[in-house]
Motif scaffolding. Structure first.
Motif, PDB file in Angstrom:
ATOM      1  N   ALA A 148     -29.268   2.818 -28.332  1.00  0.00           N
ATOM      2  CA  ALA A 148     -28.333   3.276 -29.372  1.00  0.00           C
ATOM      3  C   ALA A 148     -27.420   2.136 -29.814  1.00  0.00           C
ATOM      4  CB  ALA A 148     -27.506   4.457 -28.870  1.00  0.00           C
ATOM      5  N   THR A 149     -26.892   1.386 -28.865  1.00  0.00           N
ATOM      6  CA  THR A 149     -26.003   0.283 -29.245  1.00  0.00           C
ATOM      7  C   THR A 149     -26.770  -0.841 -29.933  1.00  0.00           C
ATOM      8  OG1 THR A 149     -26.137  -0.690 -27.015  1.00  0.00           O
ATOM      9  CG2 THR A 149     -24.281   0.775 -27.449  1.00  0.00           C
ATOM     10  N   GLU A 150     -27.999  -1.091 -29.498  1.00  0.00           N
ATOM     11  CA  GLU A 150     -28.817  -2.120 -30.143  1.00  0.00           C
ATOM     12  C   GLU A 150     -29.193  -1.696 -31.570  1.00  0.00           C
ATOM     13  OE1 GLU A 150     -29.530  -5.231 -29.038  1.00  0.00           O
ATOM     14  OE2 GLU A 150     -28.211  -4.752 -27.354  1.00  0.00           O
ATOM     15  N   ALA A 151     -29.519  -0.422 -31.756  1.00  0.00           N
ATOM     16  CA  ALA A 151     -29.837   0.082 -33.102  1.00  0.00           C
ATOM     17  C   ALA A 151     -28.627  -0.053 -34.014  1.00  0.00           C
ATOM     18  CB  ALA A 151     -30.301   1.535 -33.028  1.00  0.00           C
ATOM     19  N   GLN A 152     -27.457   0.286 -33.497  1.00  0.00           N
ATOM     20  CA  GLN A 152     -26.219   0.173 -34.291  1.00  0.00           C
ATOM     21  C   GLN A 152     -25.983  -1.275 -34.695  1.00  0.00           C
ATOM     22  OE1 GLN A 152     -22.899  -1.073 -33.020  1.00  0.00           O
ATOM     23  NE2 GLN A 152     -22.175  -0.803 -35.104  1.00  0.00           N
ATOM     24  N   LYS A 153     -26.152  -2.203 -33.774  1.00  0.00           N
ATOM     25  CA  LYS A 153     -25.962  -3.625 -34.072  1.00  0.00           C
ATOM     26  C   LYS A 153     -26.946  -4.116 -35.125  1.00  0.00           C
ATOM     27  CE  LYS A 153     -24.344  -4.868 -29.460  1.00  0.00           C
ATOM     28  NZ  LYS A 153     -24.745  -5.511 -28.207  1.00  0.00           N
ATOM     29  N   ALA A 154     -28.157  -3.553 -35.106  1.00  0.00           N
ATOM     30  CA  ALA A 154     -29.199  -3.971 -36.043  1.00  0.00           C
ATOM     31  C   ALA A 154     -29.121  -3.227 -37.374  1.00  0.00           C
ATOM     32  CB  ALA A 154     -30.573  -3.752 -35.419  1.00  0.00           C
ATOM     33  N   GLY A 155     -28.158  -2.339 -37.499  1.00  0.00           N
ATOM     34  CA  GLY A 155     -28.010  -1.588 -38.743  1.00  0.00           C
ATOM     35  C   GLY A 155     -29.016  -0.453 -38.881  1.00  0.00           C
ATOM     36  N   LEU A 156     -29.594  -0.031 -37.769  1.00  0.00           N
ATOM     37  CA  LEU A 156     -30.571   1.057 -37.781  1.00  0.00           C
ATOM     38  C   LEU A 156     -29.899   2.378 -37.413  1.00  0.00           C
ATOM     39  CD1 LEU A 156     -33.390  -0.819 -35.838  1.00  0.00           C
ATOM     40  CD2 LEU A 156     -33.252  -0.465 -38.318  1.00  0.00           C
TER      41      LEU A 156
END
Length: 87
Positions: free
Chosen positions: A15-23
């Motif tokens: 979830a945090t990686e998706a948020q950082k990637a704009g996903l």
């Protein structure tokens, strides 16, 4: 339960990686919220999480267990999903 909600585990990290990637991370936030709602008396970790929620609230659990600051986008979405699922 804690092993699923830790900052580097299978729900929070994606979830945090998706948020950082704009996903989109809405479905992951919903899964985290569902895990926070899991209340099974024979599951020791679930009992601990429910006690923490009753004593301190969901935002506290997200900070302590998942390492998510209350004002983070992911935490805010988890809190929104939690409220929706709890209805």
């Amino acid at each position: 339960m804690f092993h699923k909600l830790g900052p580097n585990d299978r729900l929070v990290r994606p979830a945090t990686e998706a948020q950082k990637a704009g996903l989109s991370f809405t479905n992951l936030a919903k899964a985290i919220a569902a895990a926070l709602l899991f209340d099974y008396k024979e599951d020791e970790e679930a009992v601990k999480v429910q006690e923490m929620i009753r004593e301190h609230g969901v935002a506290y659990v997200l900070q302590e267990v998942s390492g998510l600051a209350e004002d983070s986008e992911v935490a805010q979405e988890v809190l929104r999903q939690y409220d929706l699922l709890k209805k």
